[in-house]
Design a protein around this motif. Sequence first.
Motif, mmCIF file in Angstrom:
data_model
loop_
_atom_site.group_PDB
_atom_site.id
_atom_site.type_symbol
_atom_site.label_atom_id
_atom_site.label_comp_id
_atom_site.label_asym_id
_atom_site.label_seq_id
_atom_site.Cartn_x
_atom_site.Cartn_y
_atom_site.Cartn_z
ATOM 1 N N ASN A 201 0.829 -1.217 0.000
ATOM 2 C CA ASN A 201 0.000 0.000 0.000
ATOM 3 C C ASN A 201 0.862 1.265 0.000
ATOM 4 O O ASN A 201 0.516 2.256 -0.633
ATOM 5 C CB ASN A 201 -0.956 -0.001 1.195
ATOM 6 C CG ASN A 201 -2.247 -0.731 0.880
ATOM 7 O OD1 ASN A 201 -3.135 -0.213 0.209
ATOM 8 N ND2 ASN A 201 -2.345 -1.974 1.338
ATOM 9 N N GLU A 205 0.051 2.793 -3.228
ATOM 10 C CA GLU A 205 -1.004 3.703 -2.743
ATOM 11 C C GLU A 205 -2.398 3.268 -3.205
ATOM 12 O O GLU A 205 -2.794 2.145 -2.983
ATOM 13 C CB GLU A 205 -0.662 5.142 -3.153
ATOM 14 C CG GLU A 205 0.667 5.608 -2.551
ATOM 15 C CD GLU A 205 1.099 6.975 -3.006
ATOM 16 O OE1 GLU A 205 0.716 7.410 -4.112
ATOM 17 O OE2 GLU A 205 1.838 7.632 -2.243
ATOM 18 N N ASN A 206 -3.118 4.170 -3.885
ATOM 19 C CA ASN A 206 -4.526 3.886 -4.217
ATOM 20 C C ASN A 206 -4.715 2.869 -5.340
ATOM 21 O O ASN A 206 -5.834 2.569 -5.735
ATOM 22 C CB ASN A 206 -5.258 5.192 -4.589
ATOM 23 C CG ASN A 206 -4.660 5.860 -5.823
ATOM 24 O OD1 ASN A 206 -3.550 5.527 -6.232
ATOM 25 N ND2 ASN A 206 -5.383 6.795 -6.408
ATOM 26 N N LYS A 210 -8.897 -3.176 -2.519
ATOM 27 C CA LYS A 210 -9.288 -3.472 -1.126
ATOM 28 C C LYS A 210 -9.565 -4.963 -0.953
ATOM 29 O O LYS A 210 -9.349 -5.530 0.104
ATOM 30 C CB LYS A 210 -10.526 -2.647 -0.741
ATOM 31 C CG LYS A 210 -10.210 -1.159 -0.585
ATOM 32 C CD LYS A 210 -11.443 -0.371 -0.159
ATOM 33 C CE LYS A 210 -11.074 1.067 0.197
ATOM 34 N NZ LYS A 210 -10.491 1.797 -0.948
ATOM 35 N N ARG A 252 -14.183 0.616 -10.267
ATOM 36 C CA ARG A 252 -13.025 1.465 -10.611
ATOM 37 C C ARG A 252 -13.079 1.921 -12.066
ATOM 38 O O ARG A 252 -12.619 3.005 -12.389
ATOM 39 C CB ARG A 252 -11.716 0.715 -10.343
ATOM 40 C CG ARG A 252 -11.408 0.580 -8.859
ATOM 41 C CD ARG A 252 -10.040 -0.047 -8.659
ATOM 42 N NE ARG A 252 -9.692 -0.113 -7.252
ATOM 43 C CZ ARG A 252 -8.457 0.036 -6.776
ATOM 44 N NH1 ARG A 252 -7.458 0.275 -7.600
ATOM 45 N NH2 ARG A 252 -8.204 -0.056 -5.499
#
Length: 255
Positions: A201, A205-206, A210, A252
Amino acid sequence: MKVISVFNQKGGVGKTTTNINLCSYLAMKGYKILTIDIDPQGNTTSGLGIDKSNIDKSIYDVITNDSPLKDVILKSQLIENLYVAPSTLELAGAEIEIIEMKNRESILKNKINELNSEYDYVFIDCPPSLGLLTLNSLCVSSSVLIPIQAEFYALEGVGQLVNTIQLVKKSLNKRIYVEGVILTMFDNRTKLSNEVCKEVNKYFENKVYKTTIPRNIRLAEAPSFGLPILLYDDKCKGAECYDKLSEEFLTRQEG
């Protein structure tokens, strides 16, 4: 038509399992999906119930013999809306055969462009190496989906992988980007899995999904029966997670 390479140069990270099951769930949800198996091991091919000994033409013929891609595509007998460009062991010699060819890294790109956007998504299952077959996949792809194993050596080679994508971006495919990173073989009860998750992460990062994919015996068994997990055991934890991952992937895309 969005083309996505499923790639990690480390083997055994759940790359083919992710490709098979993500494609299957997206097809089940009504999207027209093509998966191209460009790994000489051909595990996506056999994992979707295709008998490699009965294939007339494979992706090998597309790469080395100038066959049109549409001539090798098979309609899945298992799942509606799912199509497969199969691989056989012959493909192992393809990199040597095409090394002298002009524009050898763009062979697959030219073949996919001939399809005229008739699929919603094209997923390419890449070999676990940085050779010409992978380069062909990265040259035609909009993005790269990276499965990473939640284990000790997970981040080893990630820098090299990202560097490869950057080099391709610089010289061969300016629009390529990291689609997302999927943590596989994840066990949230262990300190190690959680530490790897934290590091991944921090690095991506993004881009990190999840939804994580757990170690799951049913997921491991399904390919030996030539079935995606939704047809082998759709109630197991692995199936639930891939279903959830497909939903997160679609969300997404809308974002």
